[in-house]
Design a protein around this motif. Sequence first.
Motif, short mmCIF file in Angstrom:
data_model
loop_
_atom_site.label_atom_id
_atom_site.label_comp_id
_atom_site.label_asym_id
_atom_site.label_seq_id
_atom_site.Cartn_x
_atom_site.Cartn_y
_atom_site.Cartn_z
N HIS A 143 3.69 -3.91 6.31
CA HIS A 143 2.56 -2.97 6.23
C HIS A 143 2.56 -2.05 7.45
CE1 HIS A 143 -0.04 -4.82 3.03
NE2 HIS A 143 0.76 -5.84 3.28
N SER A 144 1.74 -0.97 7.33
CA SER A 144 1.37 -0.19 8.52
C SER A 144 -0.09 0.22 8.32
CB SER A 144 2.28 1.03 8.68
OG SER A 144 1.95 2.03 7.75
N GLU B 107 1.96 3.54 3.12
CA GLU B 107 2.56 2.89 4.29
C GLU B 107 4.07 2.95 4.06
OE1 GLU B 107 0.66 -0.95 4.44
OE2 GLU B 107 -1.33 -0.06 4.39
N ARG C 263 -2.82 4.65 -0.89
CA ARG C 263 -3.00 3.22 -0.59
C ARG C 263 -3.22 2.42 -1.88
NH1 ARG C 263 -4.81 -0.35 3.36
NH2 ARG C 263 -6.35 -1.87 2.69
N HIS D 184 0.89 -1.18 0.00
CA HIS D 184 0.00 0.00 0.00
C HIS D 184 0.92 1.22 0.00
CE1 HIS D 184 -2.93 -2.95 1.93
NE2 HIS D 184 -3.43 -2.65 0.74
ZN ZN Z 1 -1.16 -2.29 4.09
#
Ligand code: ZN
Length: 330
Positions: free
Chosen positions: A134-135, A51, A90, A48
């Motif tokens: 991810h975040s 992130e 994203r 994404h």
């Molecule tokens: Zn993500």
Amino acid sequence: MIVSPHHLDLTVTGKQHLDIHLADGLSLPLTIVHRGQGPAVLVAGGTHGDEFEGQIALTRLARTIAADDVLGTLILMPFHNVPACQAGTRLTPGDGCDLNRLYGRPHGSGPAHLIARFVETTLLPRIDWVIDLHSGGKAHEFVLSSNVQARYPSAECDAMLAPLLAFDAPYAIVFDEVPASPHMPHGGTLEDAARALGKKAISSELGGAGRATPQSLAVAERGLRNLLSHIGVVPSDDARRPEQSRSRLLFLGRPEHHVTIATTGCFAPLVELGTEVRRGDLLGHIESRETAEAIHAPTAGVVIAVASRGRQQKGNAVIYLADDITPEKT
Ligand SMILES: [Zn+2]
């Protein structure tokens, strides 16, 4: 160096910075480091584009790692969804594709589809492990955590606890899919596709709220080093071992863990990340001119994610809760 997917060679000894040509105007940057015999590991950031911890940690590692550091094959993919990373969004700009919902499904022709097809057909069959960093992106902020997708309890979960804990983030979270829930699905994710092929997969949720912090970056970089050492592809004497892990082990997988709202309005949280709540506690409000919806905890748990945008739509999950399953507490 620009190469076509067909000419990608993972067995060249040394470090290669490559741009994989997938279509006109679409190249996927990879850094491949190979030396001797050992596991093959794919590490992704920017699945994404909003992130940032994975993108930064992997860019730094790609620049600084030397061939002598590696035993096996390390594939660093800092900008998995390249167009989204370039835009800081994203989803892929233009067609709004979520790359992490395209795996294991028929592929179309947009950039995210081309990337998923390349990774799925060319990289996944040739690797043993996937690490996908991810975040929470712009929409959420998560506790700093390593993650694994698994049923809990299960033999698969037991087998993955050591790498999950080896990351040594403040939290280690087992995610199970909640049937029929639109929140945090496993289907279509890179990890799910890897697991379907019998590969091992670890991911993370390392902060979010649309920015990296010194702390989230430190946990991302240190955690990645610990995990790569545990796997054996980048051995390190000072890596933390699973039995030394300080991570608090949590489980998210019950419907009540997704705290959703019934009205549209401004989200006013009353709890912080890491807060332990009891069932029925007031977690915040959704404010609109006509009403204020009180959000109560549907279950006891630890707050692991909080929505970071003010205005929220009816049905959104604005808070995620998880059960503490740290062994000494169960
Ligand atoms: Zn993500």
